[in-house]
Write an enzyme that holds these catalytic residues in place. Structure first.
Site, PDB file in Angstrom:
ATOM      1  N   SER A  43       0.851  -1.183   0.000  1.00 21.09           N
ATOM      2  CA  SER A  43       0.000   0.000   0.000  1.00 21.09           C
ATOM      3  C   SER A  43       0.882   1.226   0.000  1.00 21.09           C
ATOM      4  O   SER A  43       2.011   1.204   0.489  1.00 21.09           O
ATOM      5  CB  SER A  43      -0.879   0.015   1.245  1.00 21.09           C
ATOM      6  OG  SER A  43      -0.060   0.244   2.367  1.00 21.09           O
ATOM      7  N   LYS A  44       0.310   2.290  -0.559  1.00 13.96           N
ATOM      8  CA  LYS A  44       1.138   3.485  -0.708  1.00 13.96           C
ATOM      9  C   LYS A  44       1.492   4.128   0.622  1.00 13.96           C
ATOM     10  O   LYS A  44       2.360   4.977   0.683  1.00 13.96           O
ATOM     11  CB  LYS A  44       0.502   4.473  -1.673  1.00 13.96           C
ATOM     12  CG  LYS A  44      -0.880   4.929  -1.331  1.00 13.96           C
ATOM     13  CD  LYS A  44      -1.371   5.880  -2.421  1.00 13.96           C
ATOM     14  CE  LYS A  44      -2.825   6.214  -2.229  1.00 13.96           C
ATOM     15  NZ  LYS A  44      -3.695   5.695  -3.248  1.00 13.96           N
ATOM     16  N   ARG A  45       0.839   3.730   1.694  1.00 14.60           N
ATOM     17  CA  ARG A  45       1.235   4.284   2.989  1.00 14.60           C
ATOM     18  C   ARG A  45       2.611   3.759   3.406  1.00 14.60           C
ATOM     19  O   ARG A  45       3.356   4.427   4.072  1.00 14.60           O
ATOM     20  CB  ARG A  45       0.184   3.970   4.057  1.00 14.60           C
ATOM     21  CG  ARG A  45      -0.887   5.045   4.130  1.00 14.60           C
ATOM     22  CD  ARG A  45      -1.949   4.779   5.168  1.00 14.60           C
ATOM     23  NE  ARG A  45      -2.742   3.617   4.828  1.00 14.60           N
ATOM     24  CZ  ARG A  45      -2.770   2.501   5.542  1.00 14.60           C
ATOM     25  NH1 ARG A  45      -2.062   2.406   6.642  1.00 14.60           N
ATOM     26  NH2 ARG A  45      -3.502   1.483   5.158  1.00 14.60           N
TER      27      ARG A  45
END
Ligand code: GLU
Length: 488
Positions: A259-261
């Protein structure tokens, strides 16, 4: 199970939904399909799945095509080049789906449902309260033909849902997972045609795979649970089903879903930072093959030679950036000739007009050309190396800086089209919402994005860097500032 198919006639596809920044997961699935086609002398095609009209945009469609082209994954048919099974964009195929929905209604495999969103919400609420998974309860399943006709004549909104067997299970063999059995009572009576006449993903996907003569469907494992619906549709229509292969998702180092987090996930982030597409494909391709240590550096042709879908690597697909960096370095040093290297650097610097725009903005701000690297170098850097002390000169306390960085990072997605005007408008809106002056919001962003408080105009710089690079810089800046919080 053997998934190789026949030596001829293999047709596979990548079917992206243009609803966000092109994701490395799309490149990973596309690469699998590409290698599969190459291995079997088959065809790899591209279809745009934009049935979700509220989230799909032409801008994202262009981006996904550009990103996959940058990866070197060429398709034989697609919305940009046409082909014998077009159109290749589902919104352009809308009129084609209706007769199939009618066929299912006529054969009694589907039914019209008049339940309102409010009723469905109540139903789900009650199911949740009873600890049951939310699922359509079948209220409209037994409406008489007369009632359906009169409610439609009265202009009531209606969708078409598929019928699901009441008992038993859907048993199938997946090319990766092996034998799978999913009980029918866990499968929802899926909406096939929405109130606006648009098909849902499931309906359009099955019809298109059939009409486009797709022989093997290789996609992410998140679609495994949808296979019973798809198999049932193939049965209802009396069509042969393709071979299904569900690939394990790429994961962060801690095994959570990529995930981009945690990791940048946009293909454009990797191209902006100067990763070589061949190295990225090499890195992703290693997830599909089994090789000994020391054999990692592989071209696309070498990957396809070693690619054996009957013997996929069982190791999870961990997105290990250090390994990607290592491979990228090896590609730069060992695979590119001097001329190729120079050409790559120039193409990269020109990408997204980075260099040209950087120079345009710099011209009025320097007195010697030699000042350029200090002023505009941040546009080309892969890492600004931000330190907590870089934020020391900003008037706001660290808590406020952190709040600003986090708020802006979260709101980046709200900017649909990424350009100077939309960025400025969103930052002004954020400042208003936070009840702060624009200057207060902008000062920490300046440092986060450029590494310095004296540099090029912020909105232009953000536009040039691109959303995914800005997101990552804000994230790293927030980490640096977090070290200051509580330390003053
Ligand atoms: N549009 C779907 C996606 O973007 C495709 C899934 C499939 O390949 O069937 O994930």
């Amino acid at each position: 199970m053997t998934v190789s198919g026949t030596a001829t006639g293999v047709r596979v596809r990548i079917a992206p939904s243009p609803t966000g920044e092109p994701h490395v997961g799309t490149a990973y699935i596309a690469l699998f399909n590409y290698l599969f086609a190459k291995k079997h002398g088959g065809e790899f095609i591209l279809r745009i799945e934009d049935t979700d009209a509220t989230r799909s945009t032409p801008e994202f469609e262009t981006k996904v095509l550009d990103a996959l082209k940058w990866c070197g994954l060429e398709w034989k048919e697609g919305p940009d080049i046409g082909g014998p099974y077009g159109p290749y964009r589902q919104s352009d195929r809308k009129p084609m789906y209706q007769p199939y929905a009618q066929e299912l209604l006529d054969k009694g495999h589907a039914f019209r449902c008049f339940c309102t969103p409010a009723r469905l919400e109540q139903m789900r609420e009650a199911q949740r309260a009873a600890g049951k998974p939310p699922k359509y309860d079948g209220l409209c399943l037994s409406l008489s033909a007369e009632e359906v006709t009169s409610r439609m004549a009265a202009g009531e909104t209606t969708v078409i849902r598929m019928k699901i067997p009441a008992e038993g299970s859907c048993d199938f063999t997946d090319g990766v997972y092996g034998d799978v059995s999913i009980p029918w009572d866990s499968v929802d009576m899926q909406v096939l045609i929405k109130a606006d006449g648009m098909p849902t993903y499931h309906m359009a996907n099955v019809i298109d795979d059939h009409l486009m003569q797709i022989t093997h469907v290789a996609r992410g494992e998140e679609w495994l649970a949808s296979v019973p619906k798809h198999i049932l549709l193939y049965r209802y229509f009396g069509w042969d089903q393709p071979v299904f292969m569900h690939l394990s998702l790429m994961r962060n180092a801690d095994k959570s879903k990529l995930s981009k987090r945690k990791n940048p996930t946009s293909i454009s982030y990797y191209s902006a930072l100067g990763y070589i597409p061949e190295a990225l494909m090499n890195f992703l391709g290693l997830f599909f093959i089994q090789i000994a240590e020391g054999e990692e550096l592989l071209t696309m042709d070498e990957l396809s030679e070693k690619f054996d879908p009957d013997n996929l690597s069982k190791a999870g697909a961990i997105f290990d950036i250090q390994k990607l960096d290592w491979l990228n370095g090896r590609w730069i040093r060992e695979k590119l000739s001097e001329e190729e290297f120079q050409a790559r650097v120039l193409t990269w610097a020109m990408e997204n007009d980075r260099l040209k725009e950087g120079l345009r903005l710099s011209q009025t701000r320097i007195s010697k050309l030699g000042e350029l690297p200090d002023l505009a170098g941040f546009l080309l850097k892969s890492d600004l190396g931000l330190q907590p002390s870089d934020f020391a000169k900003i008037k706001s306390p660290p808590e406020e800086i952190l709040e600003i960085l986090n708020t802006v990072q979260a709101d980046l997605e709200k900017i649909l089209e990424w350009n100077v005007e939309t960025i400025e408008a969103e930052l002004r809106a954020i400042a208003d919402r936070m009840g702060k002056k624009l200057k207060v919001v902008v000062s920490p962003l300046f440092v986060a994005v450029s590494g310095s408080s004296r540099s090029l105009p912020l909105f232009d710089s953000m536009a040039i860097l691109g959303r995914s690079v800005v997101r990552q810089r804000l994230k790293l800046a927030a980490q640096a500032v977090a070290a200051l919080v509580g330390s003053k």
